[in-house]
Scaffold this active site. Structure first.
Site, short mmCIF file in Angstrom:
data_model
loop_
_atom_site.label_atom_id
_atom_site.label_comp_id
_atom_site.label_asym_id
_atom_site.label_seq_id
_atom_site.Cartn_x
_atom_site.Cartn_y
_atom_site.Cartn_z
CD1 TRP A 360 -0.67 47.29 -66.98
CD2 TRP A 360 0.52 46.27 -65.38
NE1 TRP A 360 -1.11 45.92 -66.92
CE2 TRP A 360 -0.43 45.13 -65.73
CE3 TRP A 360 1.37 46.06 -64.39
CZ2 TRP A 360 -0.41 44.06 -65.66
CZ3 TRP A 360 1.19 44.75 -63.78
CH2 TRP A 360 0.50 43.81 -64.30
CG ASP A 361 2.42 45.76 -70.75
OD1 ASP A 361 1.26 46.17 -70.09
OD2 ASP A 361 2.24 45.17 -71.59
CD GLU A 491 -6.50 42.99 -69.32
OE1 GLU A 491 -6.21 44.05 -69.21
OE2 GLU A 491 -6.30 42.32 -70.28
CE LYS A 603 -5.41 38.95 -71.81
NZ LYS A 603 -5.83 40.10 -72.22
CD GLN A 604 -1.79 39.64 -67.22
OE1 GLN A 604 -2.44 40.06 -68.12
NE2 GLN A 604 -0.77 40.41 -66.60
#
Length: 769
Positions: A360-361, A491, A603-604
């Site tokens: 999906w990046d 994640e 994580k992000q």
């Protein structure tokens, strides 16, 4: 920062001094590509030390059987991966009877590598003393042609320094390669045919299972002091998968001996199987007709044309300048936009982690870069890639029990089929569906090209809306629709309920699909009839979708006045990152997965990813409140994390924090922040680096078909500039501490907004604000 050996330079990546401990990291950093193929910066000559050999061909993959302890229904059968392709760069070298190997030389001096990003070539030079006492100077330049994307070029020069030398060059091509990340340590290539004549050699091999045919070729010329010796091999070694030529030559002390090697691949994606060798012979003939110097000049000119549009300049901060150009360079050599069958893998051509597949990046991070720095057709090709895989996405959903044409686009794919083997990602990280819908919206918002939606995009939006409708569950307790058992962008939380980002995205996807259905029905009647017939769409179905969107549950904390990342987030022990012992970082390398999942660490960007996508849905005060709540728990152990936080920090006027995040995203690989660069570079996150300047510091937004800017500048910079291709007009933006300037390449005037004020920019005129 975990490494600091790359020499600061505006246009080049430079390493000085030979250090065996850095070899694999440098092999990643100095990688080269041309959109069709790429390779790590492995030595041409043999090297007996630690190395990660890797060459890759775009679109050529293998379905490596999934390796799991316990098989469950729905698991993907394989993990598709871009293959380590046959090796064409190899040149074994004997000097006075001894093999050249930097790992066994008694001394290596003046070792230097340079990746010249401005001109698109990789250079390596050193002086070495072999065990037999011979001292040599070596100078090597290599590039992959942008103009002829089946061609690679090597110029390898050796100068004896202390005595005359008998030099034996042994160039070879070898299909007997393995993947570093093979699940079962099996070979992926089956040799089919070898052929050699004069100075040319060919090995044709086929991938097992997928049956891609590839001809690997080479053509060699030997020179002394710049004069072609017109020699042929004195010996040929040939097996089913490898051909090696031996050329003997002598060079007196101080004379320059060299081999020029042309090599590369012709593939069955572009040629008939029976014509692969003929196609390779044609490439060789054209390359030989031009010669090395002309090919190099063409490469320099091709890269100059790319930089003319995509460059970002930064004045007064060399490391920041080097970082953004490294990111832009890697993006351009990974994906050219010519072929809608191809996409952008998270490691590009620099390594094998993540399989080289599509994530999906692309939709969330890469499309903005390609929309703004290329012709809009490039971004449209990326959207077409997903449309062409819609049937596979519907099959993926059917395997999980979804019906009626609902589509779940894969988390990881080569051909549209899901091929990720971690259940918590494959089954649960379903927000990737939303990124694909958002990319369609984003493309239209930026380009103004609506034609994609009635032609292709609406079918995708309908299938995605059907998925969200079926994936949501009506909670009788809440009297709202919930989405259970998901993994959000963070994640480090698996199998959670009601991830805010996922729920919000699902709601938006349905609303946007309904909006586009109505628009196409009114304005594109023929397309609407075709789509309704093809998808069997019914009015009652749309009503049921809307019930889900209108009553979607979004977890919220009244105490903190923020949307919750998921239902149970506040149940965690909320210890902030600055209170975490540095020895425990990165937690993904120090902690058990169980401990990570129970922690509050992010994580992000997760909730903040939603605020990034849908910034205009929220006030700046809401952004600030959510940023202050979630960023302190964020460990930024995803390459996709710093860029989003840099953009949002800039939006909030927190320039020091925005600058720190920018440096981290732009130099993520150069300084190896995540201690993993030897596995390859983080290509897709590099597009986020571009966004951190253009959308973050430049404050670029598209609102109501108009460009808006809120320019800011870090105090470390004297100025910066970038270009935007907005609806087929090129706008260049210059920012310094006191003013913003615009120039326009086009034929029509353009109104932009700067800090809310309308500014008229006329073609070929400098406008200062």
């Amino acid at each position: 920062m975990n490494q600091d050996y790359i020499v600061p330079n505006n246009w080049s990546i430079i390493e000085e001094g030979f250090d065996a401990e850095r070899i694999k990291s440098s092999e990643s950093l100095f990688s080269i590509g041309n959109g069709a193929m790429g390779q790590r910066a492995n030595f041409e000559e043999s090297y007996s030390g630690e190395t990660f050999q890797g060459s890759y061909i775009a679109g050529i993959y293998y379905p490596d059987k999934t390796k799991v302890g316990w098989w469950k229904n729905g698991y993907p059968e394989y993990f598709a991966k871009v293959l380590n392709a046959p090796n064409w760069i190899g040149i074994d070298i004997e000097i006075n009877g001894e093999n050249l190997d930097l790992n066994t030389c008694t001394e290596v001096r003046n070792f230097e590598r340079e990746l010249n990003m401005k001109e698109g070539w990789y250079h390596r030079s050193f002086e070495a003393t072999l065990k037999n006492g011979t001292q040599i100077k070596v100078d090597v330049r290599r590039f992959l042609s942008l103009n002829s994307d089946e061609l690679g070029v090597i110029n390898y020069e050796i100068t004896p320094l202390n005595k005359d030398a008998k030099i034996v060059y042994k160039p070879y091509i070898d299909a007997g390669v393995k993947n570093e990340d093979a699940n079962w340590e099996e070979k992926f290539w089956e040799p089919l045919e070898t052929k050699h004549s004069g100075n040319e050699a060919f090995v044709v091999a086929r991938t097992f299972k997928t049956h891609f045919n590839v001809a690997t070729y080479m053509s060699n010329s030997i020179f002394l002091n710049g004069q072609n010796l017109n020699t042929t091999p004195v010996n040929v070694e040939a097996s089913a998968e490898k051909i090696l030529f031996a050329y003997e030559t002598e060079a007196a002390k101080g004379e320059k001996s060299s081999i020029q090697k042309f090599g590369g691949y012709t593939v069955s994606l572009n040629h008939e199987n029976s014509q692969l060798i003929t196609a390779a012979q044609n490439v060789i003939a054209k390359a030989n007709a031009k010669g090395y110097e002309t090919l190099l000049q063409e490469q320099i000119e091709a890269w100059a044309k790319i930089w003319e549009m995509s460059d970002i300049t930064i004045d007064g901060d060399v490391k920041a300048q080097q970082g953004i150009r490294f990111n832009i360079f890697q993006l351009n050599q990974t994906y050219s936009g010519k072929d809608s069958r191809l996409n952008i893998g998270p490691k590009g051509f620099t390594g094998e982690k993540y399989g080289g597949s599509t994530y999906w990046d692309t939709e969330a991070y890469c499309i903005p870069f390609y929309m703004a720095t290329k012709d809009q057709q490039v971004a449209r090709n990326l959207l077409t890639y997903r449309y062409n895989q819609l049937d596979k996405a519907i099959e993926n959903a059917e395997k999980l029990g979804f019906t009626n044409g609902a589509a779940l686009f894969p988390m990881v794919t080569m051909n549209g089929e899901e091929c990720h083997n971690e259940w918590e990602i494959t089954f649960e990280e379903i927000h990737r569906n939303g990124a694909i819908a958002f990319a369609i919206y984003n493309y239209y918002r930026f380009t103004g090209d609506y034609s994609y939606i009635p032609e292709k995009g609406l079918e995708v939006l309908i299938a995605i809306a059907r998925f969200w409708h079926q994936r949501a569950t009506l909670s009788t307790v809440k009297d709202q629709f919930v989405i259970l058992g998901v993994t959000g962008p963070n994640e480090y939380e698996n199998n959670v309920n009601n991830n805010f980002y996922t729920n919000y995205l699902a709601k938006w996807c349905i609303d946007y699909a309904v909006e586009q259905i109505e628009k196409v029905q009114k304005e594109y009647a023929a397309d609407y009839s075709r789509i309704v017939s093809k998808t069997k769409l019914e009015a009652g179905e749309i009503i049921n979708w809307k019930k889900v969107a209108d009553k979607m549950y979004l977890p919220y904390s009244e105490e903190h006045d923020v949307y919750l990342q998921q239902d149970g987030f506040l149940d965690k022990e909320l210890v902030k990152v600055h209170d975490l012992d540095k020895s425990q970082r990165p937690i993904n390398q120090k902690w058990s997965w169980d401990r990570i999942l129970r922690s509050p660490y992010i994580k992000q960007a997760d909730v903040l990813q939603g605020f990034y996508f849908f910034e205009d849905h929220f006030s700046k005060e809401q952004l600030e409140r959510h940023f202050d709540f979630y960023e302190p728990f964020t460990v930024h152990e995803s390459s996709l994390s710093p860029c989003v936080h840099s953009i949002q920090a800039a939006t909030l006027g927190r320039m020091e924090q925005a600058y720190t995040f920018y440096l981290r995203t732009s130099r993520l690989d150069l300084d190896d922040y995540n201690k993993e660069v030897e596995e390859g570079c983080h290509i897709t996150s590099m597009a986020g680096t571009w966004m951190s300047i253009v959308e973050g510091f430049g404050g670029l937004r598209v609102k109501n078909d108009t460009l808006h800017f809120e320019p800011k500048i870090p105090e470390q910079w004297q100025g910066y500039s970038f270009k935007i291709n907005f609806r087929n007009q090129i706008l260049q933006v210059f920012v310094n501490a006191s003013e913003t300037k615009f120039t326009l390449e086009g034929t029509q005037e353009l109104t932009v907004y700067v800090n809310g004020k309308a500014v008229l920019v006329e073609p070929n005129t400098l406008v200062t604000v």
